[in-house]
Motif scaffolding. Structure first.
Motif, mmCIF file in Angstrom:
data_model
loop_
_atom_site.group_PDB
_atom_site.id
_atom_site.type_symbol
_atom_site.label_atom_id
_atom_site.label_comp_id
_atom_site.label_asym_id
_atom_site.label_seq_id
_atom_site.Cartn_x
_atom_site.Cartn_y
_atom_site.Cartn_z
ATOM 1 N N PHE A 78 9.182 53.008 -9.674
ATOM 2 C CA PHE A 78 9.347 51.731 -8.986
ATOM 3 C C PHE A 78 9.615 50.609 -9.982
ATOM 4 O O PHE A 78 9.427 50.760 -11.186
ATOM 5 N N LEU B 223 -1.559 62.453 -10.762
ATOM 6 C CA LEU B 223 -1.905 62.141 -9.368
ATOM 7 C C LEU B 223 -1.097 62.989 -8.383
ATOM 8 O O LEU B 223 0.129 62.997 -8.415
ATOM 9 N N LEU C 149 -4.500 48.766 -16.992
ATOM 10 C CA LEU C 149 -4.394 47.320 -17.145
ATOM 11 C C LEU C 149 -4.383 46.884 -18.607
ATOM 12 O O LEU C 149 -4.189 45.716 -18.905
ATOM 13 N N THR C 150 -4.622 47.833 -19.523
ATOM 14 C CA THR C 150 -4.555 47.478 -20.938
ATOM 15 C C THR C 150 -3.180 47.795 -21.530
ATOM 16 O O THR C 150 -2.954 47.571 -22.707
ATOM 17 N N ARG D 187 5.002 60.012 -14.879
ATOM 18 C CA ARG D 187 4.470 60.430 -13.583
ATOM 19 C C ARG D 187 5.579 61.021 -12.710
ATOM 20 O O ARG D 187 5.346 61.923 -11.910
ATOM 21 N N TRP E 93 -6.984 52.600 -19.942
ATOM 22 C CA TRP E 93 -6.898 52.054 -18.583
ATOM 23 C C TRP E 93 -5.533 51.375 -18.414
ATOM 24 O O TRP E 93 -5.097 50.654 -19.318
ATOM 25 N N GLU F 8 7.856 47.807 -10.236
ATOM 26 C CA GLU F 8 6.558 47.580 -10.867
ATOM 27 C C GLU F 8 5.957 48.971 -11.070
ATOM 28 O O GLU F 8 6.184 49.855 -10.261
ATOM 29 N N ARG G 92 3.197 50.372 -10.525
ATOM 30 C CA ARG G 92 2.354 50.894 -9.436
ATOM 31 C C ARG G 92 1.411 51.984 -9.920
ATOM 32 O O ARG G 92 1.311 53.061 -9.323
ATOM 33 N N LEU G 93 0.729 51.724 -11.023
ATOM 34 C CA LEU G 93 -0.299 52.654 -11.487
ATOM 35 C C LEU G 93 -1.613 52.281 -10.815
ATOM 36 O O LEU G 93 -1.850 51.121 -10.502
ATOM 37 N N LEU G 94 -2.455 53.278 -10.606
ATOM 38 C CA LEU G 94 -3.774 52.996 -10.049
ATOM 39 C C LEU G 94 -4.649 52.482 -11.179
ATOM 40 O O LEU G 94 -4.935 53.227 -12.126
ATOM 41 N N PRO G 95 -5.084 51.222 -11.109
ATOM 42 C CA PRO G 95 -5.792 50.651 -12.271
ATOM 43 C C PRO G 95 -7.131 51.327 -12.553
ATOM 44 O O PRO G 95 -7.641 51.214 -13.657
ATOM 45 N N TRP G 96 -7.687 52.012 -11.545
ATOM 46 C CA TRP G 96 -9.014 52.614 -11.737
ATOM 47 C C TRP G 96 -8.942 54.045 -12.254
ATOM 48 O O TRP G 96 -9.950 54.720 -12.342
ATOM 49 N N LYS G 97 -7.738 54.513 -12.556
ATOM 50 C CA LYS G 97 -7.619 55.857 -13.129
ATOM 51 C C LYS G 97 -6.985 55.746 -14.512
ATOM 52 O O LYS G 97 -5.998 55.036 -14.671
#
Lengths: 277, 247
Positions: free
Chosen positions: B75, B92, B123-124, B137, B121, B77, B79-84
């Motif tokens: 995509f 995934l 977000l880093t 992915r 993570w 953006e 679109r990664l899951l920030p909590w994984k």
């Protein structure tokens, strides 16, 4: 001043220069300066006769009363009773709030059945239910626990429901594209995505639980911190009343710290949490 | 010619009921296995709508579409899951045992040169790193059709150049059919075998790009194609709106 605030260790750590010139290791202590000063003033005001010790016991008397209550085991006993009420009430609230939140959050049917009803009930200040609860449940433990449960269930439900519905639809799409089943989407995307909100709700629920406890324990209680306070009022023991208030404050603080600890563990991925390390 | 992996026939899509004007209008499109196709178009031309259908996010209601089973999307953006952590994002939804999917995810991360960030993570990550995770992915699924939805649009110019050559290399190594949605004419010409232009829901251009790889922007043939595509898009060489001037 500004030269000192730009000292080498601060730069080496990469922290922004502090606005006040106090060294960093005094930062924690600095936060206690004002409360300690206020306590001193309070003590002085009481000793000099400026404030009647009958209406407001000085800090020294409060400390003495607290020590006495601890030594006699009274405080421990009442505290245990209060904690038990909160624990049971909160457990009921968690079960109810989480199941209703999941039901309404994960299915449209559930939302139609549950959400409108709960939103209406939420408009009712739950403490106004006290007279009804007394009639239904009596003046015993059941009413006190029911009050705690009622007060805490709503924030848990609301934030979980809001959290589930607030999950980024783009992430949900990505989950679908990458072959997650509905169950997989719920487990890997919806629930973790709703968790930050839900934990805010938990913190809020703990606050309401203490509030409900205070009210509940003033209804014909024979044990608990609230009883201790009401009983002290009969004898004009402002020192014991203030001990009770301090305990309530400490319990609230402790609960807050507990949720923060959970947040640090469960939300380790968030930049705000990452920044704290 | 190899068997097509994608075949659209008179594919039409409307947003507001059967009487509404179509966003995509009787589209015919065939993509053979392993071909790199770029889809150009101005904003609102229906590019994203087409990609969403090919990704399986929107249903096919008018016309027919035959799509391969193994598709993957990168995509705009990440679109990664920030909590994984990164490698779990790559893994995934992969079927199979955890140990095996983990190995596959790590291998895919190595291909995009991000092995050292496997446990970070999301977000880093920097924008370019996050987009490379998105690429890993997609790759780990060994897609027959790789859909790229303006994957470089949000990146800075230098990172974009690196990403473009990375995508080119990965395509040559794995040879999925690719549909790259972009509004960047040069990007399309650098990477694609074939460039399509979508305007008002119709394919108005289908241009084979027979330039040798790796391609150079400075080449004369490259420039000829660039000017031609820009004209189709209604922009002249100086960036003026040719359609507006004509009107």
């Amino acid at each position: 001043m500004s030269g000192q605030s730009l000292s080498v260790p601060a730069l080496a750590r990469g922290t922004p220069p502090r606005r006040l010139g106090l060294p960093r290791n005094l930062g924690a202590a600095r936060r206690f300066v004002v409360p300690v000063l206020l306590l001193l003033l309070w003590q002085l005001a009481a000793q000099s006769g400026l404030v009647s010790t009958r209406l407001l016991a000085p800090p020294s008397a409060i400390a003495a009363a607290a020590w006495q209550l601890i030594a006699s085991g009274e405080l421990g006993y009442h505290l245990a009773v209060s904690l038990q009420r909160v624990a049971i009430g909160l457990s009921i609230a968690l079960v109810a709030g989480v199941s209703l939140g999941l039901l309404a959050g994960l299915s449209r049917l559930g939302e139609d059945l549950v959400d409108a009803t709960l939103q209406m009930l939420r408009a009712l200040p739950f403490l106004a239910l006290v007279p009804l609860l007394i009639l239904w449940l009596g003046i015993g433990e059941a009413t006190k626990i029911a009050l705690v449960a009622l007060g805490a269930a709503f924030p848990i439900y609301l934030t979980l429901f809001g959290g589930i519905r607030g999950v980024d639809p783009k992430l949900l799409e990505a989950g679908r594209v990458f072959g997650l089943s509905r169950a997989g989407v719920i487990r890997h995307i919806i629930l973790p995505g709703a968790l930050p909100q839900a934990l805010v709700g938990l913190r809020y629920a703990l606050g309401t639980a203490w509030l409900s406890l205070v009210v509940g324990e003033q209804i014909n209680a024979t044990a608990g911190i609230g009883y201790l306070v009401m009983d002290a009022r009969e004898f004009l023991r402002t020192d014991i009343i203030l001990v009770g208030l301090a305990i309530y404050a400490l319990l609230g603080l402790g609960a807050d710290q507990l949720v923060r600890m959970i947040e640090r563990k469960a939300l380790a991925w968030r930049p705000s949490v990452l920044g704290e390390r | 010619m190899p068997d097509p992996v994608l075949r659209l026939s008179r594919f039409t899509r409307r947003f507001h009921g059967p009487a509404a004007p179509p966003v995509l209008d009787r589209l015919d499109l065939t993509i053979p296995a392993g071909e790199f196709v770029a889809l150009l178009g101005r904003s609102g031309s229906g590019k994203t709508t087409l990609l969403r259908t090919l990704a399986g996010l929107d249903p096919v209601t008018e016309g027919t579409a035959s799509l391969p089973a193994r598709r993957a999307v990168v995509f705009q953006e990440p679109r990664l899951l920030p909590w994984k952590p990164v490698w779990r994002n790559v893994a995934l939804g992969l079927p199979g045992e955890a140990a095996v999917t983990r190995q596959r995810a790590l291998a895919a991360l190595q291909e995009v040169e991000l092995s050292h960030r496997a446990t970070a993570w999301p977000l880093t990550l920097s924008g370019g790193e996050a987009q490379r995770v998105g690429l890993a992915r997609a790759l780990v699924r060994e897609p027959e059709l790789l859909l790229l939805d303006e994957p470089f649009a949000a990146l800075d110019a230098l990172t974009r150049l690196r990403m473009q050559s990375l995508v080119g290399e990965l395509w040559q190594r794995h040879r999925p059919a690719v549909l790259l949605v972009t509004h960047d004419v040069e990007e399309a010409l650098l990477l694609a075998d074939r460039v399509l232009v979508l305007a008002a829901g119709r394919l108005v251009e289908d241009l084979a790009v027979d330039l040798p790889r790796p391609r150079r922007r400075a080449a004369a043939a490259f420039d000829t194609l660039r000017v031609r595509l820009l004209a189709t898009l209604g922009v002249d060489e100086n960036g003026h709106d040719a359609t507006a001037r004509a009107a």
